[in-house]
Design a protein around this motif. Structure first.
Motif, short mmCIF file in Angstrom:
data_model
loop_
_atom_site.label_atom_id
_atom_site.label_comp_id
_atom_site.label_asym_id
_atom_site.label_seq_id
_atom_site.Cartn_x
_atom_site.Cartn_y
_atom_site.Cartn_z
N ASP A 7 120.41 -79.18 109.08
CA ASP A 7 120.60 -78.14 108.05
C ASP A 7 121.31 -76.92 108.62
O ASP A 7 122.14 -76.30 107.96
N ILE A 8 120.97 -76.57 109.85
CA ILE A 8 121.56 -75.38 110.47
C ILE A 8 123.05 -75.58 110.76
O ILE A 8 123.88 -74.70 110.49
N LYS A 42 118.05 -78.81 120.70
CA LYS A 42 119.16 -78.00 120.19
C LYS A 42 120.31 -77.93 121.18
O LYS A 42 121.49 -77.92 120.81
N LEU A 96 117.88 -78.99 112.54
CA LEU A 96 119.16 -78.78 113.20
C LEU A 96 120.32 -79.25 112.34
O LEU A 96 121.38 -78.63 112.31
#
Length: 238
Positions: A233-234, A173, A231
């Motif tokens: 999608d986020i 991330k 990640l």
């Protein structure tokens, strides 16, 4: 949706190979006039009507074509050293395809316990997982590649190495960039050697951690794949 893998479609008429014909007529018990769907592994989804439900040569007519079916909005590449127990690697390939992966490269490392691979077997597993999860793209599977050769061809800005040394403190991330391709290197059961880690660093490849737990090779590879999926999608724009 009854989905069949047909990488060689060239016209509006198509004949299923014998194995797929048997599955269509004997297992699924489909008949003349029934609708089925075909994927070529490159993003094309075809709608077809059964013209002759023959269990050896099932004849179809293509009536519609959709392009970029199920295209992933990101590019995920997992480079992993195959495990000694090949069943674990087959499990990883199956699950990664179901989740969504663009490319898998199998690495030959210093600590690798498996130095031979039946890529054809893994490709069949990938095809089955693609059909089961109703995807239109078959991920690229690369045969065993020497680690140093892979590093030489990698893109440092988008390639990361997951290892067990103390300096791997940042997560995926922390390096994730929306819209960019990402490649994660996963070592063998004995981890990457110090020399291999140094080689990656010298090439500009940065380390990442997959968490505090010590994971099996195939688990680590799947965690990396799923993490990149989540990640996206986020960080995807609303």
């Amino acid at each position: 949706m009854h989905l069949f893998y047909t990488p060689d479609i060239k016209s509006e008429f198509y004949t299923l190979p014998e194995e797929e014909s048997k599955h269509c007529t004997r297992v699924l018990r489909l008949h003349n006039g029934d609708t089925i769907y075909l994927v070529d592994g490159q993003g094309s989804l075809y709608t077809a009507i059964i013209q002759e439900a023959n269990n050896k040569k099932c004849q179809l007519q293509i009536i519609d074509k959709q392009i970029e079916y199920g295209k992933l909005p990101y590019y995920t590449h997992i480079a992993v050293a195959p495990t000694k127990n090949i069943d674990r690697m087959e499990w990883f390939v199956e699950k990664a395809v179901e989740i969504g992966v663009s490319e898998i490269t199998f690495l030959l490392c210093e600590h690798s316990e498996r130095r031979q691979l039946r890529l054809d077997r893994l490709e069949k597993i990938a095809v089955a997982a693609m059909k089961q999860s109703q995807k239109g793209y078959l991920p690229l599977l690369n045969d065993l590649t020497p680690y140093h050769r892979f590093i030489q061809k990698s893109q440092p800005s988008s390639t990361f190495i997951a290892h067990l040394e103390d300096d791997a403190t940042k997560s995926i991330k922390d390096h994730y960039v929306f819209g960019e391709p990402h490649c994660i290197l996963i070592g063998p059961e004995g981890d990457f050697s110090p020399a291999e880690i140094s080689t990656a660093y010298e090439a500009g490849i940065r380390p990442v951690t997959l968490g505090k737990s010590r994971l099996r090779t195939e688990t680590a590879a799947l965690v990396a794949c799923h993490t990149l999926n989540v990640l996206h999608d986020i960080f995807a724009p609303l």
